[in-house]
Motif scaffolding. Structure first.
Motif, PDB file in Angstrom:
ATOM      1  N   MET A   1       0.820  -1.214   0.000  1.00  0.00           N
ATOM      2  CA  MET A   1       0.000   0.000   0.000  1.00  0.00           C
ATOM      3  C   MET A   1       0.858   1.271   0.000  1.00  0.00           C
ATOM      4  O   MET A   1       0.446   2.310  -0.506  1.00  0.00           O
ATOM      5  N   GLU A   2       2.048   1.169   0.529  1.00  0.00           N
ATOM      6  CA  GLU A   2       2.963   2.312   0.550  1.00  0.00           C
ATOM      7  C   GLU A   2       3.222   2.817  -0.861  1.00  0.00           C
ATOM      8  O   GLU A   2       3.302   4.029  -1.109  1.00  0.00           O
ATOM      9  N   LYS A   3       3.351   1.891  -1.814  1.00  0.00           N
ATOM     10  CA  LYS A   3       3.586   2.260  -3.209  1.00  0.00           C
ATOM     11  C   LYS A   3       2.424   3.098  -3.752  1.00  0.00           C
ATOM     12  O   LYS A   3       2.635   4.039  -4.532  1.00  0.00           O
ATOM     13  N   THR A  76      -6.667  -7.606  -4.886  1.00  0.00           N
ATOM     14  CA  THR A  76      -7.998  -7.202  -5.331  1.00  0.00           C
ATOM     15  C   THR A  76      -8.336  -5.828  -4.768  1.00  0.00           C
ATOM     16  O   THR A  76      -7.680  -5.341  -3.829  1.00  0.00           O
ATOM     17  N   LEU A  77      -9.354  -5.231  -5.319  1.00  0.00           N
ATOM     18  CA  LEU A  77      -9.807  -3.939  -4.805  1.00  0.00           C
ATOM     19  C   LEU A  77     -10.330  -4.094  -3.379  1.00  0.00           C
ATOM     20  O   LEU A  77     -10.101  -3.221  -2.531  1.00  0.00           O
ATOM     21  N   PHE A  78     -10.996  -5.189  -3.091  1.00  0.00           N
ATOM     22  CA  PHE A  78     -11.484  -5.408  -1.730  1.00  0.00           C
ATOM     23  C   PHE A  78     -10.326  -5.566  -0.747  1.00  0.00           C
ATOM     24  O   PHE A  78     -10.404  -5.089   0.388  1.00  0.00           O
ATOM     25  N   ASP A  79      -9.232  -6.237  -1.169  1.00  0.00           N
ATOM     26  CA  ASP A  79      -8.031  -6.333  -0.320  1.00  0.00           C
ATOM     27  C   ASP A  79      -7.580  -4.938   0.094  1.00  0.00           C
ATOM     28  O   ASP A  79      -7.305  -4.671   1.268  1.00  0.00           O
ATOM     29  N   GLN A  82     -10.081  -3.118   2.474  1.00  0.00           N
ATOM     30  CA  GLN A  82     -10.026  -3.674   3.833  1.00  0.00           C
ATOM     31  C   GLN A  82      -8.785  -3.194   4.574  1.00  0.00           C
ATOM     32  O   GLN A  82      -8.858  -2.748   5.728  1.00  0.00           O
ATOM     33  N   GLN A  83      -7.624  -3.258   3.913  1.00  0.00           N
ATOM     34  CA  GLN A  83      -6.376  -2.810   4.541  1.00  0.00           C
ATOM     35  C   GLN A  83      -6.426  -1.308   4.830  1.00  0.00           C
ATOM     36  O   GLN A  83      -5.996  -0.852   5.894  1.00  0.00           O
ATOM     37  N   PHE A  84      -6.926  -0.541   3.875  1.00  0.00           N
ATOM     38  CA  PHE A  84      -7.015   0.905   4.017  1.00  0.00           C
ATOM     39  C   PHE A  84      -7.953   1.274   5.169  1.00  0.00           C
ATOM     40  O   PHE A  84      -7.647   2.167   5.976  1.00  0.00           O
ATOM     41  N   HIS A  85      -9.060   0.584   5.271  1.00  0.00           N
ATOM     42  CA  HIS A  85     -10.028   0.823   6.343  1.00  0.00           C
ATOM     43  C   HIS A  85      -9.423   0.512   7.705  1.00  0.00           C
ATOM     44  O   HIS A  85      -9.661   1.237   8.692  1.00  0.00           O
ATOM     45  N   GLN A  86      -8.605  -0.531   7.789  1.00  0.00           N
ATOM     46  CA  GLN A  86      -7.998  -0.949   9.060  1.00  0.00           C
ATOM     47  C   GLN A  86      -7.005   0.078   9.595  1.00  0.00           C
ATOM     48  O   GLN A  86      -6.781   0.159  10.810  1.00  0.00           O
ATOM     49  N   ILE A  87      -6.410   0.877   8.714  1.00  0.00           N
ATOM     50  CA  ILE A  87      -5.452   1.899   9.175  1.00  0.00           C
ATOM     51  C   ILE A  87      -6.121   3.272   9.294  1.00  0.00           C
ATOM     52  O   ILE A  87      -5.440   4.299   9.381  1.00  0.00           O
ATOM     53  N   GLY A  88      -7.459   3.298   9.278  1.00  0.00           N
ATOM     54  CA  GLY A  88      -8.177   4.556   9.471  1.00  0.00           C
ATOM     55  C   GLY A  88      -8.551   5.290   8.211  1.00  0.00           C
ATOM     56  O   GLY A  88      -8.936   6.468   8.273  1.00  0.00           O
ATOM     57  N   GLY A  89      -8.463   4.616   7.082  1.00  0.00           N
ATOM     58  CA  GLY A  89      -8.838   5.251   5.822  1.00  0.00           C
ATOM     59  C   GLY A  89     -10.298   5.640   5.787  1.00  0.00           C
ATOM     60  O   GLY A  89     -11.163   4.912   6.295  1.00  0.00           O
ATOM     61  N   GLN A 106     -17.388  -6.545  -6.352  1.00  0.00           N
ATOM     62  CA  GLN A 106     -16.375  -6.078  -5.398  1.00  0.00           C
ATOM     63  C   GLN A 106     -16.790  -4.776  -4.717  1.00  0.00           C
ATOM     64  O   GLN A 106     -16.632  -4.620  -3.516  1.00  0.00           O
ATOM     65  N   ILE A 107     -17.312  -3.832  -5.494  1.00  0.00           N
ATOM     66  CA  ILE A 107     -17.651  -2.568  -4.845  1.00  0.00           C
ATOM     67  C   ILE A 107     -18.917  -2.709  -3.997  1.00  0.00           C
ATOM     68  O   ILE A 107     -19.103  -1.970  -3.030  1.00  0.00           O
ATOM     69  N   LYS A 108     -19.793  -3.665  -4.356  1.00  0.00           N
ATOM     70  CA  LYS A 108     -20.948  -3.929  -3.494  1.00  0.00           C
ATOM     71  C   LYS A 108     -20.495  -4.500  -2.154  1.00  0.00           C
ATOM     72  O   LYS A 108     -21.005  -4.114  -1.090  1.00  0.00           O
ATOM     73  N   ILE A 109     -19.516  -5.411  -2.189  1.00  0.00           N
ATOM     74  CA  ILE A 109     -18.980  -5.985  -0.944  1.00  0.00           C
ATOM     75  C   ILE A 109     -18.334  -4.891  -0.093  1.00  0.00           C
ATOM     76  O   ILE A 109     -18.506  -4.849   1.131  1.00  0.00           O
ATOM     77  N   ILE A 110     -17.601  -3.996  -0.753  1.00  0.00           N
ATOM     78  CA  ILE A 110     -16.968  -2.888  -0.030  1.00  0.00           C
ATOM     79  C   ILE A 110     -18.040  -1.995   0.593  1.00  0.00           C
ATOM     80  O   ILE A 110     -17.954  -1.614   1.766  1.00  0.00           O
ATOM     81  N   TYR A 111     -19.065  -1.681  -0.190  1.00  0.00           N
ATOM     82  CA  TYR A 111     -20.134  -0.808   0.292  1.00  0.00           C
ATOM     83  C   TYR A 111     -20.862  -1.436   1.487  1.00  0.00           C
ATOM     84  O   TYR A 111     -21.117  -0.775   2.495  1.00  0.00           O
TER      85      TYR A 111
END
Length: 401
Positions: A1-3, A76-79, A82-89, A106-111
């Motif tokens: 994600m840093e990249k 994946t976009l969901f990956d 999920q990672q972004f959300h866990q760090i406060g995104g 994928q975006i439905k799962i995210i939503y």
């Protein structure tokens, strides 16, 4: 994600707020799920990045990604979500979501699974947001970003600024607006350049030849990639769709003779109708229909135009002047309103605030003879700087958005 954060930082360094597209102040950015569709090259990416830099500001909690990035080769976009959300995104801005094979799922799962995360995405015009494995119609707030209006072109290319004009206001007070604009610049000197290469922001600084070459490349990507991603067309389908576009480019405005085209391309009538609708969805054609409503895949449009005049110049050496005028007016009216249709008399009609307005389009010598007995009928005339009574300068219709 840093990249991905490094990539975002590099992009934001180049983003300025000198010019904003009309949609920048119309999008309800606070909504949780926002989709922005549009032709390639009209400025969707810049729109996202400007929102990120100037509205959201704290880029540690908001992330822009494009699905072209190599990071998505193994994730994946969901990956990511999920990672972004866990760090406060808080906000995930996704460019070109149509390049994701199972985008809707994928975006439905995210939503549904990450209710604290806002998702803003862009896609090709060809993407049907309400089709796919997941029904997004009750979730997504959808917008369409058109190319530059003549008004935006003046602002972006020449730093000539003027507010947009509501259609009813334009029809009632076109003389005053024409006089005000003529005091700022010579409209007839800049309007031809807009018709040739002013619809796409990326044309700035390019010669006509270079712009047309790049526009052809953009169209190639739209046909070869976007339609393949979205509708599953293979190389043989795309080849025939290109041949169809070539036939239309030589003939527009075109009253669809599906049987004749089918015979010429040696494919079925229903296939031709499907291809026509694919080209319209991809943002390369406009349909003008008598009832003003959308038509099904099994119906043929009443009249077919290229989507904008820049395409006319790119696809034909010497476009017909009358066709350019009609294409311009239709393009600007459709980008302004959904209520545009083909009237029994006149060239184009629009419903606006409960009224029906009819337009006859031509050169400066165009008379009102064909529409003289019609109510709310106007002549739109090229090559005049200021109008008179119900005769309105053509260029003024470039100030509707």
């Amino acid at each position: 994600m840093e990249k991905l954060f490094q990539y975002q930082a590099a992009l934001l360094q180049k983003v300025t707020n000198d010019f904003n597209r009309y949609l920048f102040n119309e999008v309800e950015w606070q909504e949780r799920f926002v989709g922005i569709k549009g032709l390639r090259g009209v400025g969707k990416t810049t729109l996202l990045l400007q929102h990120l830099k100037y509205n959201l500001k704290d880029t540690s909690k908001h992330l822009y990604v494009t699905l072209d990035h190599p990071w998505f080769y193994n994730h994946t976009l969901f990956d990511l979500a999920q990672q972004f959300h866990q760090i406060g995104g808080q906000t995930l801005l996704v460019d070109e979501v149509h390049k994701l094979k199972d985008w809707s799922s994928q975006i439905k799962i995210i939503y549904d699974g990450l209710p604290d995360l806002q998702l803003i995405f862009t896609s090709s015009s060809a993407l049907d947001l309400y089709r796919g494995e997941a029904d997004l119609s009750r979730r997504v707030l959808s917008y369409e970003l058109a190319g530059l209006s003549f008004r935006e072109y003046l602002s972006f290319f020449h730093q000539i600024h003027y507010p947009k004009i509501d259609l009813t206001e334009l029809l009632q007070n076109h003389i005053q607006h024409a006089q005000s604009l003529s005091s700022l610049f010579k409209p007839l000197s800049l309007f031809p350049d807009y018709l040739k290469k002013g619809y796409f922001p990326f044309s700035k600084g390019l010669s006509q030849h270079s712009f047309e070459a790049r526009l052809i490349q953009t169209m190639e990507v739209t046909l070869n990639e976007d339609l393949a991603y979205i509708d599953g067309y293979n190389a043989e389908h795309i080849f025939k769709i290109k041949k169809l576009l070539g036939i239309l480019a030589e003939s527009v405005p075109f009253t669809a003779n599906v049987s004749a085209i089918a015979d010429k391309l040696e494919i079925g009538r229903n296939t031709i109708k499907n291809y026509l609708h694919a080209l319209e969805k991809a943002g390369l054609l406009h349909f003008l229909n008598r009832d003003g409503k959308g038509i099904s895949l099994l119906q043929k449009p009443d009249k077919i135009y290229l989507e904008n005049t820049n395409l006319s110049y790119a696809l034909k050496i010497s476009p017909d002047l009358g066709t350019l005028r009609e294409t311009f007016v239709l393009n600007q009216l459709i980008n302004y309103s959904d209520e545009v249709f083909l009237p029994k008399e006149g060239d184009i009609s629009i419903n606006e605030k409960g009224n029906q307005f009819i337009f006859e389009i031509g050169g400066k010598g165009k008379s009102a003879k064909q529409i003289q007995n019609l109510e709310n009928a106007y002549v739109i005339a090229d090559d005049i700087e200021t109008g008179f009574m119900n005769k309105i300068p053509l260029y003024l219709f470039g100030f509707l958005y």
